[in-house]
Design a protein around this motif. Structure first.
Motif, PDB file in Angstrom:
ATOM      1  N   ALA A 134      25.437 -40.637   0.165  1.00 59.43           N
ATOM      2  CA  ALA A 134      25.211 -39.908   1.417  1.00 59.43           C
ATOM      3  C   ALA A 134      23.899 -39.140   1.374  1.00 59.43           C
ATOM      4  CB  ALA A 134      26.378 -38.967   1.687  1.00 59.43           C
TER       5      ALA A 134
ATOM      6  N   MET B  93      22.670 -42.113   5.347  1.00 62.18           N
ATOM      7  CA  MET B  93      23.067 -41.473   6.607  1.00 62.18           C
ATOM      8  C   MET B  93      24.582 -41.485   6.753  1.00 62.18           C
ATOM      9  SD  MET B  93      22.171 -42.597  10.559  1.00 62.18           S
ATOM     10  CE  MET B  93      20.612 -41.722  10.658  1.00 62.18           C
ATOM     11  N   LYS B  94      25.155 -40.358   7.152  1.00 62.12           N
ATOM     12  CA  LYS B  94      26.570 -40.281   7.494  1.00 62.12           C
ATOM     13  C   LYS B  94      26.749 -40.558   8.983  1.00 62.12           C
ATOM     14  CE  LYS B  94      27.568 -36.091   6.094  1.00 62.12           C
ATOM     15  NZ  LYS B  94      28.399 -34.909   5.752  1.00 62.12           N
TER      16      LYS B  94
ATOM     17  N   THR C  55      29.231 -39.693  11.662  1.00 59.77           N
ATOM     18  CA  THR C  55      30.334 -38.738  11.767  1.00 59.77           C
ATOM     19  C   THR C  55      31.253 -38.993  12.956  1.00 59.77           C
ATOM     20  OG1 THR C  55      28.944 -37.178  12.997  1.00 59.77           O
ATOM     21  CG2 THR C  55      28.979 -36.952  10.596  1.00 59.77           C
TER      22      THR C  55
ATOM     23  N   CYS D  67      35.463 -41.937   7.756  1.00 61.01           N
ATOM     24  CA  CYS D  67      34.281 -41.515   6.990  1.00 61.01           C
ATOM     25  C   CYS D  67      33.408 -42.734   6.704  1.00 61.01           C
ATOM     26  CB  CYS D  67      34.712 -40.834   5.694  1.00 61.01           C
ATOM     27  SG  CYS D  67      35.868 -41.793   4.667  1.00 61.01           S
TER      28      CYS D  67
ATOM     29  N   VAL E 232      29.301 -44.109   5.582  1.00 56.54           N
ATOM     30  CA  VAL E 232      27.960 -43.835   5.067  1.00 56.54           C
ATOM     31  C   VAL E 232      27.176 -45.137   5.063  1.00 56.54           C
ATOM     32  CG1 VAL E 232      26.601 -42.992   3.109  1.00 56.54           C
ATOM     33  CG2 VAL E 232      28.848 -41.985   3.583  1.00 56.54           C
TER      34      VAL E 232
ATOM     35  N   GLN F 121      22.448 -37.562   9.276  1.00 55.37           N
ATOM     36  CA  GLN F 121      23.719 -37.939   9.884  1.00 55.37           C
ATOM     37  C   GLN F 121      23.537 -38.103  11.372  1.00 55.37           C
ATOM     38  OE1 GLN F 121      26.148 -34.472   8.718  1.00 55.37           O
ATOM     39  NE2 GLN F 121      26.320 -33.971  10.884  1.00 55.37           N
ATOM     40  N   THR F 122      24.445 -38.848  11.976  1.00 49.33           N
ATOM     41  CA  THR F 122      24.406 -39.029  13.420  1.00 49.33           C
ATOM     42  C   THR F 122      25.783 -38.791  14.004  1.00 49.33           C
ATOM     43  OG1 THR F 122      23.910 -40.564  15.238  1.00 49.33           O
ATOM     44  CG2 THR F 122      24.803 -41.529  13.232  1.00 49.33           C
ATOM     45  N   GLU F 123      25.814 -38.188  15.181  1.00 48.87           N
ATOM     46  CA  GLU F 123      27.053 -38.009  15.917  1.00 48.87           C
ATOM     47  C   GLU F 123      27.208 -39.047  17.019  1.00 48.87           C
ATOM     48  OE1 GLU F 123      27.233 -34.005  17.307  1.00 48.87           O
ATOM     49  OE2 GLU F 123      27.217 -33.130  15.300  1.00 48.87           O
TER      50      GLU F 123
END
Length: 489
Positions: free
Chosen positions: A55, A59-60, A62, A326, A328, A340-342
């Protein structure tokens, strides 16, 4: 090697212009029933150093969605579609199912194979166990694994209880007689046959308790062998682990290592095995030429010790804890580290994303996923889904647009940006959002429908005339399955 790395960077920046001879390797690691917060990058106190590093270097995602249970989730991942479109079943598939993912569907393996990739599946398949439905009939050059869940075997073989725990008491009619309970989705309960380990289309082992302890590492060894054999690439490896599905069988050297019990122990072994794969990529200098995805097939099962916090709900539900997973994405030098991206993303996006990176062709049939590579790169205009529909079996139970999520039966409205735990129903305060979301629901009525198996956009299941267990109760391998008559111990 340097040229290939530079070209891979160009692919992610401009995925529509892929040099035919230079394509990134692709690995998709899919854990079974891993909770949203069962690993360190998503809040667990359990030690998962390799996933933490993954991670930190990648990139996570989310707001990444799967499906509430196993088979629909895997069908979505393989085809780029909402589960109901390609695997219209009420729940999951069981051993000796007469139905499965139709051979008429185009899988992620088939499109990548056409684009010049070696393709391999190692692990739990679970979209049909008859020869017509197995990985080697669906675009994979090779297969090694258990074709369904590790709890779908006889109680005496350790399939219905955790290590060291007593066998479960028979329930209902099974107390009188362990008669087969069978519909077209397969054998259920105490009538389930022995668990088979397959290599390609051959049954090579009966999986009992002792074998369950070893399966995670054996999958990992197999994947590492495939990487070494195909180091000149390109290759696509789909690695759907049996871990961490009940019954919980971490390797014995991991038992008792975690503060989170058996499921934490198994998560630590998963972490170790992911580390072995990533370390091998580094050793072979393939890390700059490979995209690796780590994800789960659905939310964690709270009754077996998973942690989905801060999400509400459990596996099998369309609350966020049952379906948001979850995830990654790792590609050193290509994806900005520690990001990370939402954006709303889903399992049905892997097919179009991988096709874009590989310079392949999308299936001619309708798909629902979208190319996420601009999201990974932070490219201008990179976006996930504007709308996501939450199906559980045949029924649409919720819809999300932006941060707004509406549960349809009770009319409950949640703002996931401010209330990720779905605790504050604000439907009365925002009737305009309720109406907007219900309008989006109506737009899907003439495609996948709102309930029931029949709808214009729902495609037929694959079917066989006569389904049989791969291993019969007496240990005999099904006649004609691999052309060799044998009996397993």
């Amino acid at each position: 090697m340097i040229l290939r790395s530079l070209l891979f960077s160009a692919l992610l920046l401009a995925p529509w212009a892929v040099p035919a001879a230079e394509k990134p390797n692709l690995i998709l690691i899919n854990i079974d029933d891993l909770g949203y917060a069962d690993i360190g990058p998503f809040g667990s106190s359990n030690a998962t150093p390799n996933l933490d590093r993954m991670a930190a270097e990648g990139m996570k995602l989310t707001s990444h969605y799967a499906a509430p249970v196993c088979s629909p989730s895997r069908a979505s991942l393989l085809t780029g579609c909402y589960p109901k479109r390609v695997l219209p079943i009420p729940h999951v598939l069981f051993p000796a199912a007469a139905v499965g993912l139709s051979p008429d569907e185009t899988t992620i393996a088939e499109v990548l194979k056409e684009a010049g990739y070696k393709t391999a599946c190692v692990g739990k398949w679970h979209v049909g166990d008859q020869p017509e439905f197995l990985p080697t009939a669906q675009g994979f050059d090779s297969y090694y694994g258990i074709p369904y869940s590790n709890d779908m075997g006889p109680p005496a073989d350790g399939s219905k209880s955790n290590p060291g725990k007593p066998l479960p008491e028979p329930k209902g009619q099974a107390k009188k007689k362990a008669a087969p309970v069978n519909d077209e989705t397969g054998l259920k309960g105490a009538a389930q046959p022995p668990l088979p380990l397959l290599e390609n289309n051959n049954v090579i082992e009966r999986v009992k308790a002792e074998e369950q302890f070893t399966v995670t590492q054996r999958y990992t060894d197999k994947v590492c062998d495939i990487i070494r054999q195909n180091k000149d690439g390109p290759f696509f490896i789909y690695m759907p682990h049996t871990a961490v599905h009940f019954p919980l069988y971490p390797a014995k050297n991991f038992m008792g290592k975690s503060p989170n019990g058996l499921i934490g122990d198994w998560a630590q072994e998963v972490d170790s095995c992911v580390g072995q794969v990533l370390d091998l990529l580094r050793e072979l200098k393939l890390d700059k030429d490979t995209l690796v995805v780590f994800t789960s097939d659905n939310g964690g099962a709270l009754n077996h010790g998973s942690n989905n916090k801060p999400l509400r709900g459990s596996k099998g539900q369309t609350f966020e804890g049952g379906i948001r997973v979850c995830t990654v994405v790792w590609a050193p030098g290509k994806i900005k580290p520690g990001t990370q991206t939402e954006e709303i993303t889903s399992h049905m996006d892997w097919l179009p994303t991988f096709v874009s990176l590989a310079g392949g062709k999308l299936p001619e049939r309708k798909i629902d996923g979208k190319d996420l590579s601009p999201v990974f790169m932070g490219a201008e205009g990179g976006k996930g889904h504007d709308v996501f529909y939450y199906y559980r079996g045949f029924k649409m139970e919720a819809v999300r647009s932006g941060p707004w999520k509406l549960h349809l039966d009770k009319g409950e409205l949640y703002h996931l940006g401010r209330d990720i735990a779905e605790e504050q129903n604000i439907a009365a305060k925002h009737p305009e959002e309720v109406q907007r979301l219900r309008t989006l629901v109506e737009a899907m009525k003439d495609d996948l429908g709102l309930d029931g198996a029949e709808a214009p956009g729902v495609r037929p299941l694959g079917r066989v005339a006569k389904a049989e267990p791969l291993i019969h109760a007496d240990g005999t391998v099904r006649a004609g399955f691999d052309g060799i008559a044998k009996k397993l111990p």
